[in-house]
Design a protein around this motif. Structure first.
Motif, mmCIF file in Angstrom:
data_model
loop_
_atom_site.group_PDB
_atom_site.id
_atom_site.type_symbol
_atom_site.label_atom_id
_atom_site.label_comp_id
_atom_site.label_asym_id
_atom_site.label_seq_id
_atom_site.Cartn_x
_atom_site.Cartn_y
_atom_site.Cartn_z
ATOM 1 N N ASN A 20 28.560 82.975 -39.254
ATOM 2 C CA ASN A 20 27.205 82.443 -39.393
ATOM 3 C C ASN A 20 27.131 81.324 -40.423
ATOM 4 O OD1 ASN A 20 25.958 84.053 -37.448
ATOM 5 N ND2 ASN A 20 25.648 85.744 -38.881
ATOM 6 N N ASP A 21 27.855 81.469 -41.540
ATOM 7 C CA ASP A 21 27.881 80.400 -42.560
ATOM 8 C C ASP A 21 28.318 79.075 -41.942
ATOM 9 O OD1 ASP A 21 27.202 82.188 -44.601
ATOM 10 O OD2 ASP A 21 29.303 82.654 -45.031
ATOM 11 N N PHE A 22 29.429 79.135 -41.210
ATOM 12 C CA PHE A 22 29.991 77.908 -40.656
ATOM 13 C C PHE A 22 29.180 77.365 -39.482
ATOM 14 C CE2 PHE A 22 34.736 77.780 -42.115
ATOM 15 C CZ PHE A 22 34.303 77.692 -43.420
ATOM 16 N N SER A 23 28.729 78.245 -38.601
ATOM 17 C CA SER A 23 27.988 77.765 -37.429
ATOM 18 C C SER A 23 26.652 77.165 -37.834
ATOM 19 C CB SER A 23 27.786 78.896 -36.416
ATOM 20 O OG SER A 23 26.999 79.938 -36.943
ATOM 21 N N GLN A 24 25.975 77.756 -38.822
ATOM 22 C CA GLN A 24 24.707 77.202 -39.295
ATOM 23 C C GLN A 24 24.920 75.870 -40.007
ATOM 24 O OE1 GLN A 24 22.250 79.934 -41.535
ATOM 25 N NE2 GLN A 24 22.525 81.574 -40.035
ATOM 26 N N LEU A 25 26.011 75.766 -40.761
ATOM 27 C CA LEU A 25 26.301 74.503 -41.444
ATOM 28 C C LEU A 25 26.581 73.400 -40.431
ATOM 29 C CD1 LEU A 25 26.782 72.872 -43.997
ATOM 30 C CD2 LEU A 25 29.136 73.738 -44.035
ATOM 31 N N VAL A 26 27.353 73.699 -39.405
ATOM 32 C CA VAL A 26 27.636 72.716 -38.355
ATOM 33 C C VAL A 26 26.342 72.282 -37.664
ATOM 34 C CG1 VAL A 26 28.684 72.437 -36.063
ATOM 35 C CG2 VAL A 26 30.025 73.380 -37.949
ATOM 36 N N ASP A 27 25.481 73.237 -37.350
ATOM 37 C CA ASP A 27 24.200 72.921 -36.725
ATOM 38 C C ASP A 27 23.358 72.018 -37.625
ATOM 39 O OD1 ASP A 27 22.137 73.406 -34.597
ATOM 40 O OD2 ASP A 27 21.068 74.322 -36.273
ATOM 41 N N SER A 28 23.355 72.292 -38.916
ATOM 42 C CA SER A 28 22.595 71.484 -39.864
ATOM 43 C C SER A 28 23.146 70.063 -39.960
ATOM 44 C CB SER A 28 22.601 72.142 -41.248
ATOM 45 O OG SER A 28 21.864 73.346 -41.246
ATOM 46 N N ILE A 29 24.470 69.938 -39.952
ATOM 47 C CA ILE A 29 25.087 68.609 -40.036
ATOM 48 C C ILE A 29 24.743 67.784 -38.803
ATOM 49 C CG2 ILE A 29 27.285 67.363 -40.038
ATOM 50 C CD1 ILE A 29 28.418 69.621 -41.790
ATOM 51 N N TYR A 30 24.848 68.393 -37.626
ATOM 52 C CA TYR A 30 24.514 67.668 -36.399
ATOM 53 C C TYR A 30 23.054 67.224 -36.405
ATOM 54 C CZ TYR A 30 28.904 68.891 -34.034
ATOM 55 O OH TYR A 30 30.230 68.993 -33.668
ATOM 56 N N SER A 31 22.173 68.087 -36.858
ATOM 57 C CA SER A 31 20.743 67.758 -36.850
ATOM 58 C C SER A 31 20.416 66.659 -37.844
ATOM 59 C CB SER A 31 19.910 69.009 -37.169
ATOM 60 O OG SER A 31 20.057 69.989 -36.174
ATOM 61 N N ILE A 32 20.975 66.737 -39.042
ATOM 62 C CA ILE A 32 20.587 65.808 -40.105
ATOM 63 C C ILE A 32 21.235 64.435 -39.952
ATOM 64 C CG2 ILE A 32 22.303 66.089 -41.964
ATOM 65 C CD1 ILE A 32 19.794 66.847 -43.745
ATOM 66 N N THR A 33 22.318 64.355 -39.151
ATOM 67 C CA THR A 33 22.945 63.051 -38.903
ATOM 68 C C THR A 33 22.391 62.385 -37.645
ATOM 69 O OG1 THR A 33 24.778 64.165 -37.760
ATOM 70 C CG2 THR A 33 25.117 63.593 -40.081
ATOM 71 N N GLY A 34 21.667 63.133 -36.819
ATOM 72 C CA GLY A 34 21.051 62.541 -35.638
ATOM 73 C C GLY A 34 22.018 62.341 -34.492
ATOM 74 N N LEU A 35 21.478 61.902 -33.369
ATOM 75 C CA LEU A 35 22.276 61.727 -32.159
ATOM 76 C C LEU A 35 22.807 60.313 -31.989
ATOM 77 C CD1 LEU A 35 19.981 63.718 -29.691
ATOM 78 C CD2 LEU A 35 22.149 64.481 -30.658
ATOM 79 N N ASP A 36 22.205 59.364 -32.687
ATOM 80 C CA ASP A 36 22.600 57.972 -32.493
ATOM 81 C C ASP A 36 23.935 57.683 -33.173
ATOM 82 O OD1 ASP A 36 21.017 58.566 -34.735
ATOM 83 O OD2 ASP A 36 20.828 56.456 -35.232
ATOM 84 N N ASP A 37 24.728 56.840 -32.536
ATOM 85 C CA ASP A 37 26.025 56.428 -33.072
ATOM 86 C C ASP A 37 25.998 54.910 -33.233
ATOM 87 O OD1 ASP A 37 28.659 56.482 -33.918
ATOM 88 O OD2 ASP A 37 29.459 56.345 -31.889
ATOM 89 N N ASP A 38 25.283 54.464 -34.248
ATOM 90 C CA ASP A 38 25.017 53.042 -34.444
ATOM 91 C C ASP A 38 25.697 52.542 -35.717
ATOM 92 O OD1 ASP A 38 24.050 50.485 -34.554
ATOM 93 O OD2 ASP A 38 21.969 51.053 -34.959
ATOM 94 N N PRO A 39 26.732 51.687 -35.590
ATOM 95 C CA PRO A 39 27.414 51.157 -36.774
ATOM 96 C C PRO A 39 26.491 50.345 -37.684
ATOM 97 C CG PRO A 39 28.728 50.790 -34.805
ATOM 98 C CD PRO A 39 27.387 51.253 -34.339
ATOM 99 N N GLU A 40 25.330 49.938 -37.159
ATOM 100 C CA GLU A 40 24.375 49.194 -37.978
ATOM 101 C C GLU A 40 23.533 50.120 -38.852
ATOM 102 O OE1 GLU A 40 24.412 45.885 -38.164
ATOM 103 O OE2 GLU A 40 26.112 45.999 -36.783
ATOM 104 N N ASP A 41 23.596 51.413 -38.586
ATOM 105 C CA ASP A 41 22.900 52.392 -39.419
ATOM 106 C C ASP A 41 23.440 52.274 -40.845
ATOM 107 O OD1 ASP A 41 22.332 54.850 -40.846
ATOM 108 O OD2 ASP A 41 21.829 55.769 -38.925
#
Length: 255
Positions: A20-41
């Motif tokens: 749970n520690d790791f799966s929740q952390l992974v979920d948080s990282i994905y959410s807080i970094t967003g879905l866009d993959d923009d080098p201009e970010d």
């Protein structure tokens, strides 16, 4: 609860946690970094480094890294009292992260928070209609999960360089308020390899020096950044698409 500690040869930190520690952390990282993959970010470099750590953590709880057993304070008397039979140890997953990589994430990620709320609630990108928006209330949880990770990294560094030296570095970090926007993360690769080439008995001092340079950019960083921007302009690309052939990682690392 995540647990962090320096590796034996001071090449990095060991991060340990249950599923749970790791799966929740992974979920948080994905959410807080967003879905866009923009080098201009402006935080593209920070996100990539955080997602790199996320990749290893995800593979850890999928069973592709180390597994350890941790006592959970359960014994036969407690089982008899509660009329249950349970394991007396819990499974914890474990993964190693290079020290400079970890220090950079601990320093840079909190700066990213101010722009992360656009991925939550009513401000979330509605172009991804097949993906429901992340509730805004999750932002508080996700920040907290990442703060635990970052705090653990600083704690592991303190175990190597000493509490007094860590206090000086954190004080410098808050004073300089170093910007990590558009950060040339090739410099972190340079620090990773620099630490690897340092004899084990001298890594404590090297880590202190590297941490200081991450919280306050030295001349060498600006020189590298200027060179990268020049070649990015020449090749009509962004700095993150460039690679430095001199920055070559070893095939195996003795942690």
């Amino acid at each position: 609860m995540l647990r962090t500690k320096p590796t034996e040869h001071l090449m990095g930190i060991t991060i340990q946690g249950d599923y749970n520690d790791f799966s929740q952390l992974v979920d948080s990282i994905y959410s807080i970094t967003g879905l866009d993959d923009d080098p201009e970010d402006m935080y593209y470099g920070v996100k990539n480094r955080l997602l790199g750590i996320c990749y290893d953590i995800k593979h850890a709880y999928q069973g592709d890294r180390d597994v350890i057993l941790v006592d959970n304070n359960m014994d036969r008397d407690k089982m008899k009292w509660h009329e249950v039979i349970t394991p007396e140890q819990n499974v914890y997953y474990s993964v190693e992260i290079l020290f400079p990589e970890a220090i950079f994430v601990a320093a840079a990620v909190p700066h990213m928070y101010m722009l992360s709320d656009k991925y939550y609630g009513s401000r979330a990108n509605k172009s991804e209609m097949s993906i429901p928006p992340v509730p805004y209330s999750n932002l508080m949880r996700d920040k907290a999960n990442l703060d635990v990770l970052c705090g653990g990294i600083w704690q592991a560094l303190g175990q190597v360089i000493g509490d007094d030296e860590l206090e000086k570095i954190i004080h410098s970090y808050h004073l300089t308020r170093e910007a990590y926007m558009d950060y040339a993360t090739h410099y972190i690769d340079k620090c990773n390899i620099e630490l690897y080439k340092t004899p084990v008995d001298k890594r404590k001092d090297k880590l202190r020096n590297i941490a200081k340079r991450i919280v306050k950019k030295p001349y060498a960083y600006y020189s590298m950044e200027q060179n990268l921007k020049y070649w990015a302009k020449e090749y009509k690309t962004n700095i993150y698409a460039l690679e430095d052939p001199k920055l070559e990682y070893p095939e195996e690392i003795e942690w």
